[in-house]
Write a protein that holds these residues in place. Structure first.
Motif, PDB file in Angstrom:
ATOM      1  N   LEU A 100       0.830  -1.210   0.000  1.00 60.38           N
ATOM      2  CA  LEU A 100       0.000   0.000   0.000  1.00 60.38           C
ATOM      3  C   LEU A 100       0.863   1.258   0.000  1.00 60.38           C
ATOM      4  N   GLN A 101       1.997   1.217   0.710  1.00 54.18           N
ATOM      5  CA  GLN A 101       2.904   2.365   0.688  1.00 54.18           C
ATOM      6  C   GLN A 101       3.479   2.587  -0.699  1.00 54.18           C
ATOM      7  N   GLU A 102       3.826   1.473  -1.369  1.00 54.04           N
ATOM      8  CA  GLU A 102       4.314   1.587  -2.741  1.00 54.04           C
ATOM      9  C   GLU A 102       3.218   2.092  -3.673  1.00 54.04           C
ATOM     10  N   LEU A 103       1.982   1.649  -3.430  1.00 50.31           N
ATOM     11  CA  LEU A 103       0.868   2.146  -4.231  1.00 50.31           C
ATOM     12  C   LEU A 103       0.670   3.644  -4.017  1.00 50.31           C
ATOM     13  N   ASP A 104       0.833   4.093  -2.781  1.00 50.79           N
ATOM     14  CA  ASP A 104       0.714   5.529  -2.492  1.00 50.79           C
ATOM     15  C   ASP A 104       1.812   6.313  -3.199  1.00 50.79           C
ATOM     16  N   ASP A 105       3.036   5.790  -3.183  1.00 53.66           N
ATOM     17  CA  ASP A 105       4.137   6.469  -3.872  1.00 53.66           C
ATOM     18  C   ASP A 105       3.930   6.468  -5.389  1.00 53.66           C
ATOM     19  N   ASN A 106       3.454   5.329  -5.916  1.00 51.68           N
ATOM     20  CA  ASN A 106       3.255   5.235  -7.367  1.00 51.68           C
ATOM     21  C   ASN A 106       2.128   6.131  -7.855  1.00 51.68           C
ATOM     22  N   THR A 107       1.135   6.382  -7.031  1.00 48.61           N
ATOM     23  CA  THR A 107       0.063   7.303  -7.427  1.00 48.61           C
ATOM     24  C   THR A 107       0.436   8.760  -7.176  1.00 48.61           C
ATOM     25  N   GLN A 108       1.402   8.977  -6.320  1.00 50.73           N
ATOM     26  CA  GLN A 108       1.838  10.352  -6.082  1.00 50.73           C
ATOM     27  C   GLN A 108       2.784  10.844  -7.162  1.00 50.73           C
ATOM     28  N   LEU A 109       3.592   9.915  -7.714  1.00 50.20           N
ATOM     29  CA  LEU A 109       4.548  10.306  -8.754  1.00 50.20           C
ATOM     30  C   LEU A 109       3.852  10.837 -10.004  1.00 50.20           C
ATOM     31  N   PRO A 110       2.810  10.184 -10.555  1.00 53.41           N
ATOM     32  CA  PRO A 110       2.113  10.788 -11.710  1.00 53.41           C
ATOM     33  C   PRO A 110       1.503  12.144 -11.403  1.00 53.41           C
ATOM     34  N   LEU A 111       1.067  12.332 -10.173  1.00 55.41           N
ATOM     35  CA  LEU A 111       0.504  13.631  -9.793  1.00 55.41           C
ATOM     36  C   LEU A 111       1.559  14.720  -9.868  1.00 55.41           C
ATOM     37  N   LEU A 112       2.748  14.447  -9.326  1.00 52.81           N
ATOM     38  CA  LEU A 112       3.827  15.433  -9.384  1.00 52.81           C
ATOM     39  C   LEU A 112       4.309  15.650 -10.808  1.00 52.81           C
ATOM     40  N   CYS A 113       4.386  14.557 -11.586  1.00 53.64           N
ATOM     41  CA  CYS A 113       4.798  14.690 -12.988  1.00 53.64           C
ATOM     42  C   CYS A 113       3.808  15.538 -13.772  1.00 53.64           C
ATOM     43  N   HIS A 114       2.518  15.291 -13.553  1.00 55.68           N
ATOM     44  CA  HIS A 114       1.504  16.064 -14.263  1.00 55.68           C
ATOM     45  C   HIS A 114       1.562  17.530 -13.856  1.00 55.68           C
TER      46      HIS A 114
END
Length: 505
Positions: free
Chosen positions: A421-435
Motif C-alpha cells: 500500500l505504501q508503494e501504491l501511495d508512492d506510485n500514485t503520487q509520482l504521476p501527480l507530481l509529474c503532471h
C-alpha cells in the motif's frame, strides 16, 4: 473552425508524458487521414517507424526518448493537426536541419496550412522563406524595425533589403553545398530506421523471447516480494549514522537509563505499598511510620525527577538526531542532483526528482523521528514488562510463546500489505507530481490551446487516486491497531481472571 481558436508551437518543445499519437492529437478527435497528412508534412513517419510500438510508444516526460528535432516536429505536428483558425509557429526550424526545414515549409506550411485556409504567424530567422510571406514584420531588440510586404521593404528600405539579400544568398549557397551529402545521410538514416523497425517488430513477434521476458519478469517480481518482506537494515543504519554517532549513543544510553528508572519507580511503589501493609498489620511498628514514609517519599521524588529529566533528554536527543540526519541526507541529495550530468535530467522525469525533495524529504523530516522514538519506547516498555512479569510469575513465559507467535503472524501479514500500500501511495503520487510539473512547464501552450479545464480535471483525477491509496494505507494501520488492542485486551482479561481466582482461594 472557431474564429477565436489558436494553435501554438513554441521555440522550446513541450511534450506530454504520453504516446506520440496523444501528443499530436492533443485531445482532439482522431482523424486517420488528417493524422497521416500531418505526419507526412512534418517528416515524422520514418521516426515513428523507428519506435518499437510506432505512434503508441510512450515518449516519456519532456520527450526524453526523442531527439531535439523529433520533439520540435511533434510540437509543430500538434499545431498543424488542430482544427484552428490561427496557427502561431515560434521558430519551428531552430532544431531542424536545412532539408527538414525546407520540407516542413513546403509541405507543412505552404501546402497543408494553405490548403486548410488557416492564418499562419511564423517567427523565424530563415530569410530564404521571406518571399512566401504575405506580410513581414522585422523586429530588433523588441521594437518593430519595418513592416510590410517584401516589395514594400525593397522600395522603402533598400539597405535592409540588401542586407537580407546577402544573407539569403549565403543560406542558399550553404543549402546547395550540403544537398548531396544531406540527401545521402537522409537515405542512410531512413534505411537504418527501416532496418531497426523490422528488427524491433521481429523481436516482438518472437515467442521464445517473449517467454524469456515473462520468466525474467516473474523472477524480478519474486525478488521484489522477497525484498519487501525483509527489513532494510542497511538503510536503517544509514539513517541512524547520518544523525551522528554521538547522538546515536546518547539516544540509546538515555533510553535505557530512562526505562530503567521507570522500572525502578514501579519497584519502589510496590516496595512502599508492601511496607505499609506490613506496618498496618503490626501495631508495634506504628512509631516508625513517619520515618518510613519520609524515606519512601524522598526516594520516589528522586526517581520521578530523574525520569522526567531523562524523558526530556531523550526527546531532545531524538529530535536533534532526526534534524541532523534530515539535514545531512538533504545536503547529500542536493549535491548529487547538482553534480549530476546533464544527461541525468534528460532521462529522469522531473516528477521523480520533485518526489524525492518533497514527499520523501517530508517523511524524513516529520515521520521518521517520532516513529523511531515511539518504536524504541514501545520496545523497551514491552521488554521491561515481560522481564518484570516473568520475574514475579515465571508461568507467564509459557503463555508468552503463543502470544509471540500470534503477534509475529499479525505483523508479518501487515508488513507485506503495508509495504504494498505504501508503494501504491508512492506510485500514485509520482504521476501527480509529474503532471503538475509538466503542466507548469507547458502552461503557455495549454493556455494557447485553451485546454485549462482538461488539465485541471486530470489533476483532480490524479489527486483522487492518490488520496484513495492513502485511505487504504490508513485503513491498514487501523486494522493493525484493532488486532493488537484485541490481543492486549485478551492478555489483561486472562491476567485479571487468574488474579481473581487466586484472591478467592
Amino acid at each position: 473552425k472557431n474564429r477565436n481558436s489558436v494553435a501554438y508551437a513554441g521555440q522550446k518543445p513541450w511534450l506530454l508524458n504520453a504516446t506520440v499519437e496523444e501528443n499530436i492529437t492533443f485531445g482532439s478527435p482522431f482523424n486517420k487521414q488528417r493524422y497521416k497528412a500531418v505526419t507526412d508534412a512534418c517528416s515524422l513517419q520514418p521516426d515513428i517507424d523507428l519506435l518499437p510500438f510506432g505512434d503508441q510508444t510512450e515518449i516519456g516526460e519532456r520527450g526524453i526518448n526523442l531527439s531535439g528535432g523529433q520533439r520540435q516536429r511533434i510540437c509543430v505536428a500538434r499545431a498543424l493537426y488542430q482544427n484552428t483558425n490561427v496557427v502561431f509557429l515560434d521558430d519551428p526550424f531552430s532544431a531542424l536541419d536545412i532539408h527538414l526545414s525546407d520540407h516542413l515549409m513546403q509541405e507543412g506550411i505552404m501546402k497543408f496550412l494553405r490548403d486548410d485556409k488557416r492564418t499562419v504567424v511564423l517567427v523565424t530567422h530563415k530569410l530564404q522563406y521571406l518571399p512566401h510571406a504575405d506580410w513581414i514584420i522585422a523586429m530588433k531588440e523588441g521594437f518593430i524595425l519595418r513592416d510590410g510586404t517584401l516589395k514594400d521593404i525593397q522600395n522603402n528600405d533598400t539597405e535592409l533589403y540588401e542586407h537580407w539579400k546577402t544573407l539569403m544568398n549565403r543560406q542558399d549557397q550553404e543549402l546547395e553545398k550540403d544537398t548531396d551529402a544531406d540527401q545521402a545521410t537522409m537515405e542512410r538514416k531512413t534505411l537504418r530506421r527501416a532496418m531497426y523497425s523490422r528488427e524491433a517488430k521481429a523481436a516482438l513477434e518472437d515467442e521464445g523471447e517473449e517467454e524469456e521476458e515473462e520468466e525474467d519478469e516473474e523472477e524480478e517480481m519474486a525478488m521484489a516480494m522477497r525484498q519487501r518482506t525483509k527489513m532494510p537494515w542497511r538503510t536503517c543504519w544509514r539513517y541512524l549514522t547520518s544523525g551522528g554517532f554521538f547522538f546515536l549513543f546518547l539516544m540509546i544510553f538515555s533510553k535505557l537509563l530512562k526505562h530503567s528508572v521507570i522500572v525502578a519507580i514501579d519497584y519502589w511503589l510496590v516496595k512502599w505499598t508492601s511496607e505499609n501493609r506490613n506496618i498496618s498489620r503490626d501495631s508495634n511498628e506504628l512509631n516508625s511510620t513517619d520515618q518510613n514514609r519520609t524515606y519512601y517519599v524522598v526516594g520516589f521524588s528522586i526517581l520521578s525527577a530523574s525520569g522526567i529529566l531523562l524523558c526530556l533528554i531523550t526527546s531532545l536527543t531524538v529530535e536533534w538526531m532526526g534534524l541532523t540526519a534530515a539535514r545531512n541526507l538533504h545536503s547529500n541529495l542536493l549535491n548529487k542532483i547538482i553534480l549530476a550530468p546533464i544527461r541525468f535530467f534528460d532521462t529522469t522525469p522531473l516528477g521523480l526528482i520533485l518526489n524525492r525533495f518533497s514527499a520523501d524529504t517530508n517523511i524524513i523530516d516529520q515521520h521518521i523521528p517520532p516513529t523511531m522514538e515511539s518504536l524504541s519506547r514501545s520496545t523497551l516498555l514491552c521488554l521491561s514488562a515481560i522481564g518484570v512479569i516473568s520475574y514475579v510469575n515465571y508461568y507467564f513465559l509459557i503463555a508468552l510463546i503463543p502470544l509471540g507467535v500470534a503477534f509475529h503472524l499479525i505483523q508479518k501479514y501487515f508488513r507485506v500489505t503495508s509495504k504494498e500500500l505504501q508503494e501504491l501511495d508512492d506510485n500514485t503520487q509520482l504521476p501527480l507530481l509529474c503532471h503538475f510539473s509538466e503542466t507548469a512547464e507547458g502552461l503557455t501552450t495549454i493556455r494557447a490551446f485553451r485546454h485549462e479545464s482538461r488539465f485541471k480535471q486530470r489533476m483532480l483525477e490524479l489527486t483522487d487516486t492518490n488520496n484513495l491509496a492513502y485511505l487504504f494505507l490508513s485503513a491498514a494501520n487501523r486494522w493493525l491497531e484493532v488486532r493488537t488492542v484485541r490481543r492486549d485486551s485478551q492478555i489483561v482479561a486472562l491476567t485479571a481472571t487468574k488474579e481473581s481466582k487466586v484472591s478467592l482461594l
